[in-house]
Motif scaffolding. Structure first.
Motif, short mmCIF file in Angstrom:
data_model
loop_
_atom_site.label_atom_id
_atom_site.label_comp_id
_atom_site.label_asym_id
_atom_site.label_seq_id
_atom_site.Cartn_x
_atom_site.Cartn_y
_atom_site.Cartn_z
N SER A 124 -1.21 5.50 -13.97
CA SER A 124 -0.10 5.09 -13.16
C SER A 124 1.22 4.50 -14.03
CB SER A 124 -0.62 3.91 -12.24
OG SER A 124 -1.29 4.36 -11.29
N ARG A 180 -2.12 7.58 -8.85
CA ARG A 180 -3.33 6.87 -8.53
C ARG A 180 -4.70 7.46 -8.90
NH1 ARG A 180 -1.61 2.96 -8.20
NH2 ARG A 180 -3.49 2.05 -7.36
N GLY A 234 -6.98 4.56 -8.73
CA GLY A 234 -6.14 3.55 -9.00
C GLY A 234 -6.99 2.49 -9.66
N ALA A 282 3.09 5.22 -10.37
CA ALA A 282 2.10 4.60 -9.48
C ALA A 282 1.53 5.57 -8.55
CB ALA A 282 2.72 3.47 -8.83
N ASN A 306 6.96 -0.19 -12.37
CA ASN A 306 6.94 1.13 -12.59
C ASN A 306 7.37 1.73 -14.02
OD1 ASN A 306 6.23 1.90 -9.74
ND2 ASN A 306 8.27 1.29 -9.21
#
Length: 463
Positions: free
Chosen positions: A299, A307, A167, A304, A103
């Motif tokens: 992301s 997407r 994503g 994240a 992340n």
């Protein structure tokens, strides 16, 4: 173990899967069901081979596969023991320092702006429009905005070659589904994003690892494979590679692109981190535009949960073919997420977020350098993960170290998760974006250092 081995013998006999691959599956299943516990001793190779009516070599391969997955450990003179699975940790917001999932940091300076902007966008939008099916791949207006964003790294892209998808992972599923052919390999680095490994396994696609050096996969190895067996594609993560953090330099990119062009091998360029450096080498999509499917997303710039990924295909026709494959697997990107992404690109929020993210990454990498001191590790100043080799003299294996750190509420990923050639280096990946603030980063890294320095941790409880 007699009842368990009888169950295993029955499962192996009824499965079409090779027995050596069934053995680690059955060990994992027994762990999940409670039939096996961490630290349980497993039968010796010859004893298990006799119990399962298999040859010794098959069981040895099975144990080796289980060892690669971090399920078992063998101690010379003591036997083979179940290592067990790590205790669960909250992905975010709990007490653990989540350094497992890659992340990005969350710059505090941007929180109020993002909250205000999102509220304004939702307040002005027609909710029922957002709840309806949308044009697949994005509306023409959405794709025009996405194209302006992509042109920073792929100047030749056009709206008719761009798709908006939910994503990068879903984009890779579609690309492998479209490009892969039975019996043909897809070329990858020796260390690769675990998602591509999972997708390939699900689709029954063979990943062929290419040997490399500090600059990336070797062009000579790539060409040799192209001559001996025509690969379906060449998959690469060329900028701030996950996990090793390397960026493939311009000269190496040109050589690899030249091989792909001469043998007409499609390139899947997974550039998830491509927007993080303020400048860098040319994308493969520029060096080999007629072959390259370029994939990036937001992301790793925002989070994240957004997407939103963008795909640039070589031609409008190939874009439409890919759209058909994506439609079958993902239907469409979330209209809410697309609204946020396109609006933030248009009003400059994305640019400001990138600046804040780069500054936060630099600060966190500086903390890592200070805490890790003289230890060797790989990192990019614009990235938010690092690759930490385990010293040769250490008693830790990567899986044991990652498991123990998790027991101390520090998430880390063993090199086994990234290896594509079955020979993972002794290293772990740590994400510096997961912990909430810089103090937590420092504290987490000091625990890592303490664990490496004190081998007595190896014998402490892991579950």
């Amino acid at each position: 173990m007699s009842a368990l081995t009888m169950h295993w013998e029955k499962c192996i006999a009824e499965s079409a899967k090779p027995a050596y691959l069934m053995i680690p599956d059955l060990i994992e299943e027994a762990l999940q069901s409670g039939r096996l516990q961490a630290r349980d001793r497993l039968p010796a190779l010859r004893d298990l081979a006799n119990a399962l009516r298999l040859n010794y070599t098959t069981v040895a391969r099975g144990y080796n596969e289980a060892r690669k997955r971090g399920l078992i450990d063998t101690k010379a003179g003591s036997g083979t023991f179940v290592r067990g699975r790590a205790p669960s940790m909250p992905l975010r917001g709990g007490t653990g320092a989540e350094m497992t999932m890659n992340n990005p940091p969350e710059p505090a300076s941007m929180a109020a702006r993002l909250r205000e902007s999102a509220a304004q966008l939702m307040g002005a939008a027609d909710p029922y429009t957002l709840l309806r099916y949308q044009d697949f791949g994005g509306t023409p207006a959405d794709r025009a905005v996405a194209t302006r964003w992509l042109k920073r790294l792929v100047p030749a892209c056009r709206p008719e070659t761009v798709l908006i998808t939910p994503g990068i992972h879903s984009a890779l599923v579609a690309l492998l589904s479209q490009l892969a052919r039975p019996g043909q390999p897809i070329c990858v680095d020796t260390l690769a994003y675990p998602g591509i490994k999972a997708i390939a396994a699900q689709l029954g696609v063979h990943l062929q690892a290419l040997p490399g050096d500090e600059d990336g996969p070797l062009p000579t190895a790539f060409e040799l494979l192209c001559k001996s067996q025509k690969p379906c594609a060449f998959y690469c993560n060329p900028t701030i590679q996950n996990p090793g953090t390397r960026t493939v330099p311009q000269a190496r990119r040109e050589l690899l692109a030249d091989v792909a062009l001469r043998y007409s091998v499609p390139i899947i360029e997974d550039d998830a981190y491509g927007m993080l450096p303020p400048n860098g080498p040319d994308a493969f999509a520029t060096l080999a535009p007629e072959l390259t499917y370029y994939v990036t997303g937001l992301s790793k710039c925002f989070g994240a949960g957004l997407r939103i990924a963008l795909i640039h295909a070589p031609t409008p026709r190939q874009t439409q073919r890919l759209a058909g494959t994506l439609r079958a697997t993902t239907v469409m990107a979330s209209p809410f997420n697309t609204l946020l992404a396109t609006a933030w690109i248009q009003d400059g929020t994305v640019d400001d977020m990138l600046k804040a993210l780069r500054a936060e990454n630099v600060a966190r990498q500086a903390i890592a350098r200070e805490v890790l001191g003289e230890r060797r590790f790989e990192a990019d100043p614009n990235g938010f993960h690092l690759w930490l080799p385990i010293p040769a003299a250490s008693a830790w294996t990567p899986s044991e170290l990652a498991l123990h750190l998790r027991s101390r509420s520090i998430g880390a990923v063993s090199s086994v998760a990234f290896s594509t050639d079955g020979n993972p280096p002794d290293a772990i990946r740590l994400c510096l974006g997961g912990p909430g603030d810089r103090d937590e980063i420092e504290e987490s890294l000091r625990i890592v250092v303490d664990t490496l320095d004190d081998p007595h941790h190896l014998h402490s409880a892991m579950l």
